[in-house]
Scaffold this active site. Structure first.
Site, PDB file in Angstrom:
ATOM      1  CE  LYS A 156      -4.092   3.759   2.398  1.00 19.13           C
ATOM      2  NZ  LYS A 156      -5.228   3.116   3.071  1.00 19.13           N
ATOM      3  CD  GLU A 206      -8.771  -1.307   1.220  1.00 21.42           C
ATOM      4  OE1 GLU A 206      -7.825  -1.426   0.409  1.00 21.42           O
ATOM      5  OE2 GLU A 206      -8.628  -1.436   2.444  1.00 21.42           O
ATOM      6  CE  LYS A 246      -4.701  -0.121   0.705  1.00 17.71           C
ATOM      7  NZ  LYS A 246      -5.246  -1.019   1.752  1.00 17.71           N
ATOM      8  CB  SER A 272      -0.883  -0.035   1.254  1.00 16.83           C
ATOM      9  OG  SER A 272      -1.645   1.133   1.360  1.00 16.83           O
ATOM     10  CE  LYS A 279      -6.906  -2.683   7.167  1.00 11.33           C
ATOM     11  NZ  LYS A 279      -7.030  -1.204   7.261  1.00 11.33           N
ATOM     12  CG  ASP A 299      -7.903   2.007   1.049  1.00  9.31           C
ATOM     13  OD1 ASP A 299      -9.091   2.375   1.207  1.00  9.31           O
ATOM     14  OD2 ASP A 299      -7.214   1.510   1.963  1.00  9.31           O
ATOM     15  CG  ASP A 349     -10.248  -1.400   5.550  1.00 13.58           C
ATOM     16  OD1 ASP A 349     -10.487  -1.824   6.694  1.00 13.58           O
ATOM     17  OD2 ASP A 349      -9.182  -0.807   5.282  1.00 13.58           O
ATOM     18  N   GLY A 384      -3.658  -4.319   6.260  1.00 17.70           N
ATOM     19  CA  GLY A 384      -2.585  -3.976   7.189  1.00 17.70           C
ATOM     20  C   GLY A 384      -2.927  -2.741   7.996  1.00 17.70           C
TER      21      GLY A 384
HETATM   22  O1  OSB Z   1      -7.034   1.410   4.909  1.00 16.90           O
HETATM   23  O2  OSB Z   1      -5.792  -0.287   4.734  1.00 16.90           O
HETATM   24  C1  OSB Z   1      -5.989   0.845   5.173  1.00 16.90           C
HETATM   25  C2  OSB Z   1      -2.818   2.200   6.821  1.00 16.90           C
HETATM   26  C3  OSB Z   1      -3.358   2.822   7.918  1.00 16.90           C
HETATM   27  C4  OSB Z   1      -4.725   2.800   8.112  1.00 16.90           C
HETATM   28  C5  OSB Z   1      -5.550   2.182   7.193  1.00 16.90           C
HETATM   29  C6  OSB Z   1      -5.016   1.551   6.087  1.00 16.90           C
HETATM   30  C7  OSB Z   1      -3.621   1.583   5.895  1.00 16.90           C
HETATM   31  C8  OSB Z   1      -2.972   1.011   4.719  1.00 16.90           C
HETATM   32  C9  OSB Z   1      -1.571   0.492   4.857  1.00 16.90           C
HETATM   33  O3  OSB Z   1      -3.478   0.977   3.619  1.00 16.90           O
HETATM   34  C10 OSB Z   1      -1.549  -0.899   5.360  1.00 16.90           C
HETATM   35  C11 OSB Z   1      -0.155  -1.381   5.693  1.00 16.90           C
HETATM   36  O4  OSB Z   1       0.743  -1.235   4.862  1.00 16.90           O
HETATM   37  O5  OSB Z   1       0.025  -1.904   6.795  1.00 16.90           O
HETATM   38 MG    MG Z   2      -8.266   0.314   3.660  1.00 15.65          MG
END
Ligand code: OSB
Ligand code: MG
Length: 381
Positions: free
Chosen positions: A169, A219, A167, A141, A268, A194, A244, A296
């Site tokens: 953001k 997402e 992924k 991500s 998660k 996401d 999520d 994650g």
């Molecule tokens: O939405 O998956 C998410 C990080 C912090 C809070 C929410 C998210 C995330 C990530 C990174 O997308 C996940 C990771 O690399 O651990």
């Molecule tokens: Mg997410």
């Protein structure tokens, strides 16, 4: 074969503070460091199970925080663990059930009990969970970047490292044009977006235009607690929606699938209250043919190890966000660290979570330590 139940003698909460190598930006804010609890659950023979509570310092992603985790663990959950012996870790979520929500606090303790259980049975955690794989595919991500140029450079290096899925953001104002540039530069990679709840149904025209980019999924585009509008949106999109934030339990997953709110689920462990509930969601999705993947929470090594074990289950057919330790931390708290080779992690075969705890690193990052001893909780007669 009969096994003796686990009697927990001592529980330690270590609060750690670790600086991220690079700031991580989402639609709701930027993380520079992570504060979290490493939980140690010890039995009468001195075996120790490790868990990690994944809540952040601020209630942006969910309502839980590092401080609420401490309060809930100390005042409500730890006494329940000392209450009676545990025959199987599945009993832990049941025992925690009278306490509403606070899933990350529950999952941190439950994960430690799962590790302890697997160690006592001399099984790798993934086998104790019923996993069948010996390696897993992973993606990564990538946070929002100040410029598209910087983003393209990071994507390039992650693609070259071999991550199986990238992924990105997104948020309003940093979406269509940015994805278009990345897709132009990397026409064939598996790519997803996401939004972390940054849009509403009034953005439907924009979200429909993202279908152009052949994203593996989008997402959580809409509200963190919604499944109704997501169902309306999914009807209008070719791109599968993955939920999520909206999924906290098997019940939530069932309702979202029945309504057509998503075609993919991000599981998660912390968000759903532990490995037992994560496995239940997995089993249901397997039955329904809904692909799942492991999300994650910028975990350190212990949380990462739990994610790897969970991903060994069959229906984790899409690469998750469990990237290498070194892409987050200068030094992780496990030994060896999590290594990703061409987008693949070899699942460790040692007992429990499969990684040693690097005590020196743990002490280095630890800013507070609380020890709870079983005899202090015994009901006085
Ligand atoms: O939405 O998956 C998410 C990080 C912090 C809070 C929410 C998210 C995330 C990530 C990174 O997308 C996940 C990771 O690399 O651990
Ligand atoms: Mg997410």
């Amino acid at each position: 074969m009969t096994y003796s139940p686990i009697s927990i003698r001592q529980i330690t909460l270590n609060r750690l503070k670790m600086k991220l190598n690079d700031p991580f930006t989402t639609s709701f804010g930027t993380f520079q460091e992570k504060e979290f609890y490493v939980i140690e659950v010890e039995d009468e023979d001195g075996n120790i199970g490790f868990g990690e509570s994944v809540a952040f310092s601020s209630p942006w992603y969910s309502e839980e925080t590092v401080k609420t985790n401490k309060h809930i663990m100390e005042d409500f959950l730890i006494p329940l663990l000392f209450d009676a012996p545990i025959y199987h870790p599945d009993e832990v979520s049941e025992r925690f059930q009278p306490i509403r929500k606070n899933n990350m606090a529950k999952a941190g303790l439950e994960g430690a009990v799962w590790d302890l259980f697997a160690k006592r049975r001399k099984l790798p955690l993934y086998q104790a969970l019923g996993g069948n794989k010996d390696k897993i595919d992973v993606g990564i991500s990538i946070g929002l970047q100040p410029t598209v140029k910087e983003l393209l450079e990071i994507v390039d290096s992650r693609v070259n490292e071999g991550y199986k899925r990238i992924k990105l953001k997104i948020k309003p104002g940093s979406d269509y044009d940015m994805l278009k540039e990345v897709r132009r530069e990397f026409p064939h990679i598996s790519m997803m977006a996401d939004a972390n709840s940054a849009y509403t149904l009034s953005d439907i025209e924009l979200l429909k235009k993202l279908d152009e980019f052949n994203l593996t999924m989008i997402e959580q585009p809409l509200s963190h607690d919604d499944i109704i509008d997501h169902a309306k949106l999914q009807q209008q999109l070719v791109t599968p929606i993955c939920l999520d934030e909206s999924i906290h339990s098997l019940e939530d997953a069932k309702k979202a699938i029945e309504l057509g709110s998503c075609r993919i689920i991000n599981i998660k462990i912390g968000r759903v209250g532990g490995l037992t509930e994560a496995k239940r969601i997995h089993d249901y999705c397997l039955m329904k043919g809904i692909p799942v993947w492991c999300g994650g929470m910028l975990e350190a090594g212990i949380g990462r190890a739990h994610n790897i074990a969970l991903t060994s289950l069959d229906q984790f057919i899409l690469p998750g966000d469990t990237a290498a330790s070194a892409s987050y931390w200068e030094r992780d708290i496990i030994d060896p660290e999590v290594i990703v080779d061409q987008g693949v992690i070899q699942i460790p075969q040692r007992f429990g979570i499969g990684y040693d705890i690097n005590r020196e690193a743990l002490e280095y990052y630890c800013v507070e330590k609380n020890v709870f001893i079983e005899s202090n909780y015994k009901v006085k007669t």
